[in-house]
Design a protein around this motif. Structure first.
Motif: not given
Lengths: 668, 266
Positions: A393-403
């Protein structure tokens, strides 16, 4: 100080790069390694990675699909790097907003990003800000405390308390200085280190060190608070220490003075505090402060006179209007709970829902937080190991931040889609998985293809070994089973029974008079690695195509057994090391795989140790859709799931379909 | 009269309703009726158009650049579009841009560069395969010998895909990195791939089914009983050599003339 800095698009085109002075190697290799091991394996939770001697830090910009990577030598500890990357990112975005906003790669290809000067300026700023506090220089001997101590004070005398003996006036000054210096940030620890030259006081310094370890905060952190409390105690301590050097009458005299002083309540003018009050006065129990706890119990009163306290704080205004006794309409209530955030007002809530659906807004951490928490719980409920779920979930959050989300897409759907993509990506094998092709290759090289099965007790190694040998003989390969489980009673007999059954299914007459499956066993109690080596040599002589090595089940904590397994694998160098794990396992899977890999890496002599190459997931028919174990195992090792066991007959062997597993996982 | 009564009796259940409806309609303004009819027609037409536009995604207007990791797809992409040399890293997502072909018609279509990493490949191919009108399969000619099995497996996966075998796009196998001295020629690569695909036909069909029972694709490449050759495939396959880096290194031109010519012939 930096080795390199690159900015490249997620499509792979490098927009701008900088190479530090004197750096000759190209950075493509390390950056590719970073991409492959971190970003593609969904480990982007923490943003640093080390490769050989380099340490790499990165930042993803999801709005314009860029990646910023900085690399520096691992031995340097640069403190300004994180903030520096953030600054560079903001600067780059602002400056090249026009080019970046255009869709399609043409803009990126055609424009030239002259970012040198800005970068140099930002780097200079960052380096200067980190140099603000230079290292303090060492004091000379005369300025140090040691020169002011008398020799006598440092001699340890026998007595009840093993304390530092700070006698004499010299100590008053010394301690005052020590306090000030401590307040400036240097710890009393440094004081101690200078005394280590003195042989006679090693005893003192050990106890001082022990004190510092046990009560690290006392000398430096609370100079002010502790002073008053410490003053009487240290004075008392010093007294006792100093007393041993005085005669009886002087002792009485001193005690009298102290008694008077205490009666007066005057402040202590003898701050001869030893920085190590071993018997420090206990501070008394401090009242525990809970961060979320309120200050009064009035808020806990949910009676009618206080209104309906169950609603969020934001709609208290609306509640005051509604009659407290009435039930709010169900969908109204649900709408509020779903879309109203505590910040917006009552009416803004309704439009906020619509605003969330239409128009483009960029995702922030707070938006994704509730959805991610829900997803994490959902994954854990589906038997994914807890730490894996949170890392994912942390990794997905990093991937989506600012999108930036498109129109008519909710946060939940975007996050779910991204999570689904990452799960499919994790389950996709990172290398080619085709056992039959590899066996053909080995056959053309006139050597047997060796597969080793390892795992904990009772996961289904022998059963799945039999299934795999059935599949192989169906495809016309000759199989030798090596019975290296010399511990469990009946292990050899079990394999012999399987061999007989398989031979009856494919009788030797069909294959030129030679039995298609043979068992190589040496009874019980022998060394497994030796049996394996002999079996492989026998297979090579008799031109068998495949050797399947069955090992004994062992717990991952059992060090001697793990060593034995590592020795078997290191000595025999099998072509494929398969870890057999059952699909029922939960958080244990993480521990098992980590410890197995660790043992294999530790006990191998070469610098390229053979680790687990693939996973066999057994007892898949016993779980309905709680398929999370597959995710845990592939995430931890990065190796593909080669076989899936779905039952106890010979036909129950399958390969993994990533999409189906992820579908079952994400199903509500 | 009795017939009439019979007929009337037959129509009786619905007759009062129809009469009522007819009376209502006649009472209304004719324009109102026309309005209703027009709005119904608009709804129907918009449904049809929506369906058409949604399905038009499968109109084949894209050329895909696929291949293994590190075969040079992104650099080729950059060279084809802008002629410039750009440093590249492993792609994480796809990049697409319109490309003007170098032919008299000046047709332009979309060039899409897909990531080659093993864990990303299947999902991106899945996404774009139905829109493919031609597939450029990029091969690293220098290390081909070591990778021949991986290359063949990916090519097999592409060719046996149901969407690809249905649409029959034009397949160009671009043997890249010809500037390196150890690079194999296109002819050699073709022979090796044919041999490998021959073996793969056997092993892939013998592979295990998946755990939810869905079988793999049942497309059989080439002719049964005969050795596999690319000429047996339903789609046109062409092998050519190119070098994205170019013989003069970073500042020179790329050696992609034959590739551009083939693309112009689409």
């Amino acid at each position: 100080m930096l080795d390199f800095f690159t900015i490249f698009s997620k499509g792979g085109i490098v927009l701008w790069c900088f190479q530090g002075t004197g750096v000759t190697e190209s950075f493509t290799g390390p950056v590719n390694a970073l991409i492959r091991s971190v970003i593609l394996q969904e480990r982007s939770g923490n943003n640093s990675y080390s490769h050989d001697a380099l340490s790499l830090k990165y930042k993803l910009d999801n709005e314009f699909e860029l990646v910023f990577v900085v690399g520096f030598q691992k031995i340097l500890t640069l403190t300004y790097v994180d903030k520096f990357i953030d600054d560079v990112q903001l600067h780059f975005r602002d400056r090249y907003k026009n080019e970046l906003e255009q869709k399609g790669a043409l803009a990126l290809l055609n424009s030239h990003f002259a970012f040198e000067d800005d970068f140099k300026m930002l780097l200079r700023e960052a380096e200067e800000s980190s140099k603000a506090r230079g290292p303090t220089s060492m004091r000379s001997f005369n300025a140090s405390l040691k020169s002011q101590k008398t020799v006598k004070s440092m001699i340890e005398t026998k007595g009840g308390d093993k304390g530092k003996e700070q006698g004499g006036k010299k100590n008053k000054n010394a301690k005052k200085e020590g306090k000030e210096k401590a307040a400036e940030g240097r710890t009393a620890h440094n004081n101690l280190l200078k005394w280590s030259d003195w042989n006679g006081i090693r005893h003192i310094e050990i106890t001082y060190l022990m004190y510092l370890i046990l009560f690290p905060s006392t000398p430096a952190a609370e100079p002010v608070k502790g002073e008053k409390a410490k003053a009487p105690t240290s004075a008392q301590k010093t007294e006792e220490n100093g007393n041993q050097g005085l005669t009886q009458e002087e002792i009485i005299q001193k005690k009298r003075e102290e008694f008077i002083r205490k009666r007066m309540g005057a402040p202590v003018e003898k701050p001869s505090k030893s920085p190590k009050p071993v018997k420090e006065k206990p501070k008394g129990k401090e009242k525990r402060v809970w961060t979320l706890g309120g200050s009064s119990t009035k808020e806990l009163d949910y009676s009618q006179s206080n209104g309906n306290g169950a609603h969020a704080a934001g709609d208290q205004g609306l509640d005051a209007q509604a009659d407290p006794g009435d039930l709010l309409a169900v969908d109204y209530d649900v709408l509020f709970k779903m879309f109203l955030s505590p910040k917006k007002g009552a009416f803004g809530g309704m439009f906020g829902m619509l605003k969330g659906l239409v128009g483009s807004k960029s995702l922030s951490q707070e938006d994704m937080e509730p959805v991610l928490d829900k997803m994490r719980d959902h994954l854990i409920a589906k038997n994914v190991a807890a730490e894996i779920a949170s890392q994912l979930c942390d990794s997905v959050a990093k991937k989506l931040e600012g999108k930036v989300m498109g129109t008519f897409t909710t946060v939940a759907s975007t996050v779910k889609g991204a999570l689904q993509d990452s799960l499919v990506q994790i389950l996709q094998p990172k290398r080619r998985v085709d056992i039959l092709r590899d066996v053909l290759e080995a056959r053309s090289q006139r050597r047997p293809f060796v597969i080793t099965f390892c795992g904990v007790n009772g996961v289904g190694k022998s059963t799945n070994l039999a299934k795999i040998s059935f599949w192989l003989i169906e495809n016309g390969f000759t199989v030798l089973i090596a019975a290296c489980d010399t511990f469990r009673a009946g292990a050899v007999e079990q394999l012999r029974t399987h061999q007989r059954r398989l031979n009856s299914l494919h009788p030797p007459q069909d294959h030129g008079g030679r039995p298609i499956v043979q068992l190589y066993e040496k009874g019980y109690g022998k060394d497994a690695a030796g049996i394996a080596m002999e079996a492989i040599a026998y297979a090579r002589n008799q031109a068998f195509d495949v050797v399947l090595v069955d090992t004994a089940g062992r717990m991952q904590d059992n060090t001697p057994l793990m060593t034995a397994l590592a020795k078997l694998i290191a000595v025999n160098m099998p072509d494929l090391v398969l870890f057999v794990g059952e699909a029922l396992v939960g958080n244990e899977a993480v521990d098992q795989l980590v410890k197995f890999n660790q043992a294999l890496a530790d006990h191998s002599m070469s610098d390229k140790p053979r680790l687990i190459d693939g996973i066999v997931l057994t007892k898949f028919d016993t779980i309905d859709d709680k398929v999370g174990a597959a995710i845990s195992m592939t995430y931890i090792t990065g190796q593909p799931i080669v076989f899936v066991g779905t039952g106890q007959t010979y036909n129950d062997l399958r390969s993994l379909n990533a999409r189906a597993v992820v579908g079952a996982l994400m199903k509500a | 009269m009795e017939d009439n009564r019979d007929v009337e009796a037959g129509e009786n259940p619905f007759q009062p309703y129809l009469d009522a409806l007819r009376k209502e309609l006649e009472h209304q303004d004719p324009i109102f009726i026309i309005g209703i009819i027009i709005s119904l027609a608009v709804v129907v037409i918009s449904f049809v158009l929506l369906k058409y536009f949604l399905s038009s995604k499968t109109v084949q207007s894209a050329v895909l650049l696929v291949g293994l990791c590190d075969s040079g797809k992104t650099l080729l992409f950059s060279r084809l579009l802008s002629g410039k040399f750009k440093k590249t890293q492993t792609s994480i997502t796809d990049s697409s841009a319109p490309y003007k072909a170098k032919n008299e018609k000046g047709s332009s279509w979309t060039l899409i560069d897909l990531p080659g990493h093993d864990s990303l490949r299947p999902q991106y191919v899945e996404k774009f395969k139905s829109a493919a009108r031609a597939i450029v399969f990029v091969v690293d000619s220098a290390i081909f010998q070591k990778e021949v099995r991986d290359v063949a497996e990916f090519l097999y996966f592409l060719l046996t895909d149901s969407a690809v075998s249905r649409n029959v796009p034009y397949l160009i196998v671009a043997c890249n990195k010809q500037d390196i001295t150890m690079a194999k020629s296109a002819k050699l690569i073709q022979q090796q791939l044919e041999k490998e695909m021959n073996t793969l036909r056997v092993t892939r069909s013998a592979a295990l089914g998946t755990q939810d029972g869905s079988a793999g694709s049942s497309v059989y490449l080439g002719k049964k009983g005969k050795d596999f050759e690319f000429s047996q495939l339903p789609m046109k396959v062409e092998f050519l050599e190119c070098s994205a880096r170019g013989s003069k290194g970073e500042n020179g031109q790329a050696d992609i003339g034959s590739l551009e010519k083939s693309l112009a012939n689409l």
